[in-house]
Design a protein around this motif. Structure first.
Motif, short mmCIF file in Angstrom:
data_model
loop_
_atom_site.label_atom_id
_atom_site.label_comp_id
_atom_site.label_asym_id
_atom_site.label_seq_id
_atom_site.Cartn_x
_atom_site.Cartn_y
_atom_site.Cartn_z
N GLN A 1 -45.05 29.75 -13.82
CA GLN A 1 -44.57 30.39 -12.80
C GLN A 1 -43.48 29.34 -12.19
N LEU A 2 -42.30 29.66 -12.33
CA LEU A 2 -41.08 29.10 -11.78
C LEU A 2 -40.71 29.05 -10.46
N ARG A 3 -40.64 27.93 -9.76
CA ARG A 3 -40.64 27.68 -8.26
C ARG A 3 -39.33 26.90 -7.84
N ALA A 4 -38.85 27.25 -6.83
CA ALA A 4 -37.54 26.07 -6.61
C ALA A 4 -38.29 25.40 -4.99
N PHE A 5 -37.80 24.03 -5.10
CA PHE A 5 -38.61 23.32 -4.14
C PHE A 5 -37.72 23.67 -2.78
N PRO A 6 -38.96 23.91 -1.69
CA PRO A 6 -38.50 24.22 -0.31
C PRO A 6 -37.36 23.40 0.21
N SER B 1 -47.69 22.89 -19.60
CA SER B 1 -48.00 24.14 -18.95
C SER B 1 -49.39 24.47 -19.18
N LYS B 2 -50.23 24.00 -19.76
CA LYS B 2 -51.62 24.49 -20.06
C LYS B 2 -52.51 24.03 -19.12
N ILE B 3 -52.14 23.09 -18.17
CA ILE B 3 -52.85 22.23 -17.20
C ILE B 3 -52.39 22.78 -15.76
N ALA B 4 -51.03 22.97 -15.71
CA ALA B 4 -50.43 23.08 -14.32
C ALA B 4 -49.52 24.27 -14.25
N PRO B 5 -49.65 25.13 -13.53
CA PRO B 5 -48.91 26.44 -13.72
C PRO B 5 -47.70 26.32 -12.95
N PHE B 6 -47.40 25.78 -12.13
CA PHE B 6 -46.32 25.92 -11.22
C PHE B 6 -45.32 24.79 -11.52
N TYR B 7 -43.97 25.30 -12.08
CA TYR B 7 -43.09 24.53 -12.54
C TYR B 7 -41.63 24.41 -11.42
N TYR B 8 -41.59 23.38 -10.98
CA TYR B 8 -40.44 23.53 -9.85
C TYR B 8 -39.25 22.92 -10.26
N PHE B 9 -38.00 23.17 -9.48
CA PHE B 9 -36.84 22.67 -9.91
C PHE B 9 -36.03 22.52 -8.60
N PRO B 10 -34.97 21.74 -8.53
CA PRO B 10 -34.36 21.05 -9.39
C PRO B 10 -34.87 19.67 -9.38
N GLY B 11 -34.84 18.59 -10.48
CA GLY B 11 -35.50 17.51 -10.31
C GLY B 11 -34.38 16.51 -9.60
N PHE B 12 -34.31 16.44 -8.34
CA PHE B 12 -33.23 16.19 -7.50
C PHE B 12 -33.11 14.74 -7.76
N ILE C 1 -34.18 27.94 -24.55
CA ILE C 1 -35.11 28.63 -25.28
C ILE C 1 -36.64 28.43 -24.97
N ALA C 2 -36.85 26.90 -24.94
CA ALA C 2 -38.12 26.64 -24.13
C ALA C 2 -38.55 27.41 -23.04
N LEU C 3 -37.55 27.30 -22.18
CA LEU C 3 -37.95 27.89 -20.72
C LEU C 3 -38.33 29.25 -20.87
N ALA C 4 -37.76 29.98 -21.67
CA ALA C 4 -37.80 31.41 -21.93
C ALA C 4 -39.30 31.62 -22.39
N ARG C 5 -39.71 30.61 -23.19
CA ARG C 5 -40.95 30.71 -24.17
C ARG C 5 -42.08 30.33 -23.02
N LEU C 6 -41.76 29.25 -22.20
CA LEU C 6 -42.99 28.93 -20.98
C LEU C 6 -43.24 30.10 -20.07
N LEU C 7 -42.03 30.88 -19.72
CA LEU C 7 -42.20 31.69 -18.67
C LEU C 7 -42.69 33.03 -19.31
N SER C 8 -42.60 33.29 -20.77
CA SER C 8 -43.21 34.49 -21.18
C SER C 8 -44.86 34.08 -21.15
N GLU C 9 -45.21 32.81 -21.51
CA GLU C 9 -46.43 32.54 -21.48
C GLU C 9 -47.30 32.44 -20.14
N GLY C 10 -46.40 32.64 -19.09
CA GLY C 10 -47.14 32.54 -17.71
C GLY C 10 -46.79 31.49 -16.72
#
Length: 363
Positions: free
Chosen positions: A296-301, A226-237, A285-294
């Protein structure tokens, strides 16, 4: 027999059983194996499953069967576990089976394939649906024995330096991605590469890659992605249910007493159950922490998902023509997956949908 005599006799029987156990253990041979993981110790949930497994085997055999656990790269390269176990460099290893699809695409089924079963379906296929027996038929041709080593559940789609708004944005993107997902997304223009866990962060930091997927919030946070890439995508299909694998050298396996083999099977299942439970607790727990630190959660188009699904079907058809083992495993797993969805649709999926609505709308 009166109650006091019965209790006294029962007590002596229990003590006798307790005293006899070490004697039985002493009649078994002393065995020392080495197990190397593909993962560093910092990934305490995955690597920890190997530690839990080894500890369970040692305790169940009163120390007669010891398995020494080594982290990624300590004996052999982290993505050479199958080769090292085949050669007997180590007696067994813990790895992602799909790292070895270059030898045969059928290796993917030890982990998962894109758009495959979910975690519970995968475990059902392995343990009661004949999946692990069928996979072991294939593994025997490589002088290996396989046991599932835990399931991560559905993984995340990974970390991206830039936002993905359509499938067009994947063209030319260099991404660390495991298994057959690389073959599938390559058809959408993505440039896949397979990198060991410990090398993901520096590769992303240097710009050697533009994006990376690993597992999920807990492990991804430990790797610092998360320190390098800000966009976090889901799901890992491509990893709807990623299983880890214990591979054992076939000759070494056959040399074990039947009681030791039974203990290994049980210990592998126990370690795997523990690993999945840890992810289920730690990832939210880890996801909540990551989101609080900035983060950006995204769904794949939607077009990424639809085009990837079509590409996966094309890849499977081609691989099935080249590898009879792949086609046999694919047909078996897909028939199982589709059959179980008839039940899943009205059971877990229906219930989960209900509860998600209730939570969001605060009924």
């Amino acid at each position: 027999m009166d109650r006091r005599n019965f209790m006294a006799t029962a007590g002596l029987g229990a003590v006798g059983s307790t005293l006899a156990a070490p004697a039985l253990a002493q009649s078994q041979p002393e065995v020392i194996w080495r197990l190397q993981s593909s993962y560093p110790k910092s990934l305490n949930t995955i690597y920890g499953a190997a530690d839990s497994f080894a500890k369970a085997v040692t305790e169940a055999t009163d120390g007669r069967f010891q398995i020494q656990v080594f982290a990624a790269g300590e004996i052999i390269p982290p993505l050479s576990i199958v080769d090292g176990v085949q050669r007997g460099t180590v007696e067994m290893g813990q790895t992602g089976s799909y790292f070895y699809i270059g030898q045969d695409p059928a290796f993917a089924f030890g982990t998962c394939i894109p758009f495959g079963p979910n975690a519970r379906q995968q475990n059902g296929w392995f343990y009661e649906g004949g999946g692990n027996d069928l996979f072991n038929e294939f593994c025997a041709t490589y002088d290996l024995v396989h046991f599932p080593a835990g399931n991560t559940g559905t993984q995340m789609g990974g970390w991206f330096r830039k936002e993905i708004n359509s499938a067009e944005d994947l063209k030319g993107l260099k991404m660390r991605i495991g298994g057959l997902a690389g073959n599938v997304l390559q058809r959408l223009g993505l440039v896949p590469t397979q990198i060991a866990a410990g090398d993901i962060y520096p590769s992303l930091e240097r710009g050697t890659i533009d994006a990376a997927e690993f597992v999920g919030p807990q492990d991804d946070q430990n790797l610092g992605l998360s320190k390098i890439a800000p966009f976090y995508y889901f799901p890992g299909f491509w990893e709807g249910a990623a299983s880890l694998s214990f591979f054992i050298n076939l000759e070494k396996w056959k040399a074990l007493p039947a009681s030791y083999q039974s203990i290994v099977r049980t210990a592998a299942m126990a370690a795997g159950t523990e690993m999945t439970a840890k992810y289920d607790v730690q990832n939210p727990i880890a996801l909540a922490r990551l989101l609080s630190e900035g983060t950006q959660l995204r769904a794949f188009p939607q077009d990424v998902l639809q085009k990837s699904y079509a590409a996966a079907r094309e890849v499977y058809a081609e691989l099935g023509e080249k590898s009879p083992a792949f086609k046999k495993l694919l047909d078996h797993q897909m028939e199982y997956r589709d059959r179980t969805y008839q039940w899943w649709r009205i059971s877990d999926y229906s219930y989960d949908t209900l509860m998600l609505r209730a939570a969001q709308e605060q009924w």
